[in-house]
Every structure is written in C-alpha cells, then in structure tokens.
Scaffold this active site. Structure first.
Site, PDB file in Angstrom:
ATOM      1  N   ASP A 158      45.757  48.292  26.976  1.00  0.00           N
ATOM      2  CA  ASP A 158      45.811  48.855  25.629  1.00  0.00           C
ATOM      3  C   ASP A 158      44.537  49.642  25.407  1.00  0.00           C
ATOM      4  OD1 ASP A 158      46.198  49.467  23.035  1.00  0.00           O
ATOM      5  OD2 ASP A 158      45.853  47.462  22.252  1.00  0.00           O
ATOM      6  N   LYS A 292      37.660  67.886   0.603  1.00  0.00           N
ATOM      7  CA  LYS A 292      37.763  67.889   2.068  1.00  0.00           C
ATOM      8  C   LYS A 292      39.094  67.247   2.421  1.00  0.00           C
ATOM      9  CE  LYS A 292      35.907  63.604   4.066  1.00  0.00           C
ATOM     10  NZ  LYS A 292      35.668  62.705   2.931  1.00  0.00           N
TER      11      LYS A 292
END
Length: 318
Positions: A158, A292
């Site tokens: 993983d 943003k």
C-alpha cells in the site's frame, strides 16, 4: 483515520456495519473541515480502535516455513538417533557386553546424531541473506523474515502513508512567467503579482507553525490547522517573510472572515482588514478579499490578469 481523502460524516446511519456507516467517528479521527457536535457511545477497549488494539496485542506469532522445516528435521533426527541407539543396545546385549559399557556406547551414538551446529549454521545463512538484502536497500528487522521472502509468490504493498511523507512543497509559480519558488531573496521583487501571490499564500491559509521549533529547518517544520496544501503555501510564504505568521495575520492584516476550503465550492476565501495608515481614522480602512482554489472555479470569477504589472483582460486566446 488514514484515508487518502477526507470522508464525509452525517447524523444518519447509512450502513449496519459500524466500519462502513457514515454517522460514526473513531478515536484519533481528525476533523479537517466543518464543525459539529458528537455523542460518545463507547470508551476504552469497547471502542472500535480499542478492540483493534486489543486484537493486535493478543496475537500469536505464526511459525515460519523455515521453522516448520527445522522442527520436522529435528524430529526425524531424534527418531533416527533413538532407533540407532536401540538397535546398537540390542546387538550389544546379544554380544555379551557389560551393561555399563553398553549404556555409555548407546548414549554416545545418540549424542553423536544431535546436530549441534544447526542453530549457528541457520543463523549465519540468514545473516548473510539479510546483508545482501541491505545492499539492495531492504531493511530486515527479524532474521526469519529473510527466509519467509523465499516462500512469497505475491507481495501486496500500500503506497499511501508507506512510501510517501505526505509533505507537499511549492516548487514553481506562474507569475508573468514560470518562476522557481526555491529562490529566496529577490523572488519576483519587481512584480506586483508576485507580492500579491505571496501575501495570499500567508493570509488565505489556515495552517500555523507548531511551537518550540527554533532549531528545525523550514522544510521540516511541523504545522497544524490546515491541510497539506496550506502547509506548503505557509512555508512558501515563510521563505520571504521574517515575521511570525500570527503577527502578519492579526496585526498587519487582521482576518475578519474565513470560509474554509470545501469540495463543493473548491476554493477558500478570506477577508482581511487592510489599514492604509495605522494612525488614520477607522473609515480609511479597506477590505482585502483573497481566494485560492481550483483554477476552473477561480477563473469564472476573474475578468483580468496581472501581467508585467498591467491588468490584461482574460480572453479565450489568452
């Protein structure tokens, strides 16, 4: 609790399985967005995290393939040694030897069949294997793991949280042209767009530096209060500002309103109070709004872009 993306939680139960329903938050869960009120329904070992910790503490180590082979070999050698000792004992009795001589002879045969060097030989072989793996940048903490690798046909890995540091860094910015953000002094000093970008990185931001990190390099500073993007932008701002971020936000540009980033709007909004003159009257203050977020969302709000200190209309060609 380890997912790569934030997971939404609601007040309604969505699944009978406690691991899948969206109205439960486990211990150590971080709330990265929004607010709410919760009710504690379990504590201690009765919680989901507590039960998982209880299971991990009461596991029995499984025998490795090499361990099983060694046990099988030892049992075979033991049976062979006892069989040889019994045969020699019978032959010696029939030959008329004294019982003391027979016992000493039989014990010698049994002891001679014991592989005393087996443990040291196996340890030496596994140590050599671990050193060869270390030269290939593979660290083996337990020697039997080196042997277990020889029995593996498939290895599942993983990547998230295992091979990465979850640390984002601002490397380049498009201000008039593509600029490298690793340059510290003089970066975009003659560009109004660059100064506005740096200011937005510090003000339209929820991250703050953790205390007691005076001797830590900027790239390794720990932050809290924001996501990985906020941390990267905060360090980008700190490269060019010697003052504290709290002083910058509360004294120079006090934040009046903050709308955190969320997946629906895909932007963060901050409204700050920009004083023209600290000694001037209150009505001389101006509001500064900073945004943003995702480019496709922000471009819908924009009609002009600042290019070489000039306001240029944004057209499809541009």
């Amino acid at each position: 609790t380890g997912e790569s993306e934030p997971q939404r939680r609601t007040a309604e139960m969505t699944d009978e399985n406690s691991m899948e329903t969206r109205n439960l938050c486990f211990y150590s869960t971080l709330c990265v967005e929004g607010e709410g009120r919760g009710v504690v329904i379990r504590c201690g070992n009765q919680t989901m995290i507590g039960s998982i910790a209880h299971l991990t503490l009461h596991t029995k180590p499984a025998t490795t393939p090499l361990g099983r082979e060694i046990s099988r070999f030892v049992r075979f050698i033991t049976a062979l040694a006892l069989l040889l000792g019994l045969v020699c004992f019978i032959i010696a009795i029939l030959s008329g030897y004294e019982i003391t001589v027979i016992v000493a002879f039989v014990l010698g045969i049994i002891v001679a069949n014991v592989p005393e060097g087996l443990i040291s030989a196996v340890t030496a072989v596994l140590t050599l294997t671990a050193k060869r793996m270390a030269r290939r940048n593979v660290l083996i903490k337990q020697l039997h793991s080196a042997e277990s690798l020889g029995s593996c046909s498939v290895i599942c890995s993983d990547k998230t949280g295992t091979l990465t540091c979850n640390r984002m860094v601002v490397t380049h910015a498009w201000v008039d042209q593509i600029l490298s953000c690793t340059q510290t002094p003089g970066w975009g000093s003659d560009s109004m767009a660059a100064s506005d970008l740096i200011r937005c990185a510090g003000l339209c931001n929820l991250a703050t530096f953790d205390p007691d990190q005076e001797n830590v390099e900027l790239e390794m500073l720990n932050c809290s209060g924001g996501n990985a993007t906020d941390e990267a932008l905060l360090k980008f701002w700190a490269l060019r500002h010697p003052e504290e971020i709290q002083t910058y936000r509360h004294s120079m540009y006090p934040q009046l309103y903050v709308e955190p980033f969320n997946s629906a709007t895909k932007y963060m909004l901050a409204v700050c109070d920009r004083a023209v003159d600290p000694e001037a009257a209150a009505d001389s203050h101006q509001l500064l709004m900073l945004l943003k977020g995702a480019p496709d969302k922000l471009l819908d709000f924009c009609t002009h872009a600042m290019v070489e200190n000039l306001m240029v209309p944004i057209s499809d060609e541009w």
